[in-house]
Design a protein around this motif. Sequence first.
Motif, PDB file in Angstrom:
ATOM      1  N   ASN A 123       0.855  -1.178   0.000  1.00 40.91           N
ATOM      2  CA  ASN A 123       0.000   0.000   0.000  1.00 40.91           C
ATOM      3  C   ASN A 123       0.896   1.234   0.000  1.00 40.91           C
ATOM      4  O   ASN A 123       1.865   1.301   0.754  1.00 40.91           O
ATOM      5  CB  ASN A 123      -0.904   0.031   1.237  1.00 40.91           C
ATOM      6  N   LEU A 124       0.608   2.165  -0.889  1.00 38.61           N
ATOM      7  CA  LEU A 124       1.373   3.408  -1.004  1.00 38.61           C
ATOM      8  C   LEU A 124       0.492   4.533  -0.489  1.00 38.61           C
ATOM      9  O   LEU A 124      -0.671   4.649  -0.910  1.00 38.61           O
ATOM     10  CB  LEU A 124       1.757   3.634  -2.469  1.00 38.61           C
ATOM     11  N   VAL A 125       1.032   5.343   0.389  1.00 37.11           N
ATOM     12  CA  VAL A 125       0.210   6.367   1.022  1.00 37.11           C
ATOM     13  C   VAL A 125       0.952   7.699   1.139  1.00 37.11           C
ATOM     14  O   VAL A 125       2.148   7.738   1.389  1.00 37.11           O
ATOM     15  CB  VAL A 125      -0.278   5.908   2.431  1.00 37.11           C
ATOM     16  N   TRP A 126       0.218   8.764   0.835  1.00 31.27           N
ATOM     17  CA  TRP A 126       0.695  10.125   1.074  1.00 31.27           C
ATOM     18  C   TRP A 126      -0.188  10.715   2.148  1.00 31.27           C
ATOM     19  O   TRP A 126      -1.418  10.586   2.103  1.00 31.27           O
ATOM     20  CB  TRP A 126       0.592  10.981  -0.197  1.00 31.27           C
ATOM     21  N   VAL A 127       0.435  11.362   3.149  1.00 32.62           N
ATOM     22  CA  VAL A 127      -0.309  12.040   4.215  1.00 32.62           C
ATOM     23  C   VAL A 127       0.183  13.470   4.279  1.00 32.62           C
ATOM     24  O   VAL A 127       1.387  13.732   4.289  1.00 32.62           O
ATOM     25  CB  VAL A 127      -0.106  11.348   5.584  1.00 32.62           C
ATOM     26  N   GLU A 128      -0.773  14.403   4.304  1.00 33.41           N
ATOM     27  CA  GLU A 128      -0.458  15.828   4.380  1.00 33.41           C
ATOM     28  C   GLU A 128       0.340  16.112   5.653  1.00 33.41           C
ATOM     29  O   GLU A 128      -0.016  15.664   6.746  1.00 33.41           O
ATOM     30  CB  GLU A 128      -1.767  16.628   4.394  1.00 33.41           C
ATOM     31  N   ALA A 129       1.420  16.867   5.501  1.00 38.40           N
ATOM     32  CA  ALA A 129       2.246  17.243   6.653  1.00 38.40           C
ATOM     33  C   ALA A 129       1.466  18.208   7.542  1.00 38.40           C
ATOM     34  O   ALA A 129       0.747  19.069   7.058  1.00 38.40           O
ATOM     35  CB  ALA A 129       3.548  17.877   6.183  1.00 38.40           C
ATOM     36  N   ARG A 130       1.636  18.047   8.821  1.00 36.60           N
ATOM     37  CA  ARG A 130       0.996  18.940   9.797  1.00 36.60           C
ATOM     38  C   ARG A 130       2.072  19.582  10.646  1.00 36.60           C
ATOM     39  O   ARG A 130       3.057  18.954  10.979  1.00 36.60           O
ATOM     40  CB  ARG A 130       0.052  18.152  10.685  1.00 36.60           C
ATOM     41  N   ASP A 131       1.832  20.833  11.016  1.00 40.22           N
ATOM     42  CA  ASP A 131       2.798  21.536  11.891  1.00 40.22           C
ATOM     43  C   ASP A 131       2.587  21.156  13.323  1.00 40.22           C
ATOM     44  O   ASP A 131       1.608  20.825  13.818  1.00 40.22           O
ATOM     45  CB  ASP A 131       2.649  23.051  11.736  1.00 40.22           C
TER      46      ASP A 131
END
Length: 131
Positions: A123-131
């Motif tokens: 499974n390939l996943v991108w997660v938005e970066a959070r500060d």
Amino acid sequence: MKQNIIFNLPVQDVEKSRAFFAALGFRPNPRFSNEQAAFMDIVDGMHVMLSSETFFQSLINKPVVNARQANEVVICLSCDSREEVDSLIARAAAGGARIAHPPEDHGFMYDQGFEDLDGHLWNLVWVEARD
């Protein structure tokens, strides 16, 4: 001590699997490879040993699971962008992978999976970066 993750997967054809994963950008490591196994560097600190089913069987004392019929694990790799997820999925499909499910877009997270040549789930996943 430097930590590494090395996982072993049984494969039917070591050379075909090596070529498949090289096309995804995994780097072959000849130092730990031979006709029975291909050691592939995924990223620094993470590696996969693609072992012939016969060699893999010699490492364990129970049957080798047919990954097309049953699964024990889903290997999840993070990606830097949605585009990287899509690019890797396209290369996997071109190399003979079965696409496991359509892309899932949750806004802050985007993923898609494939079965490699031997049925192992990735499974390939991108997660938005959070500060």
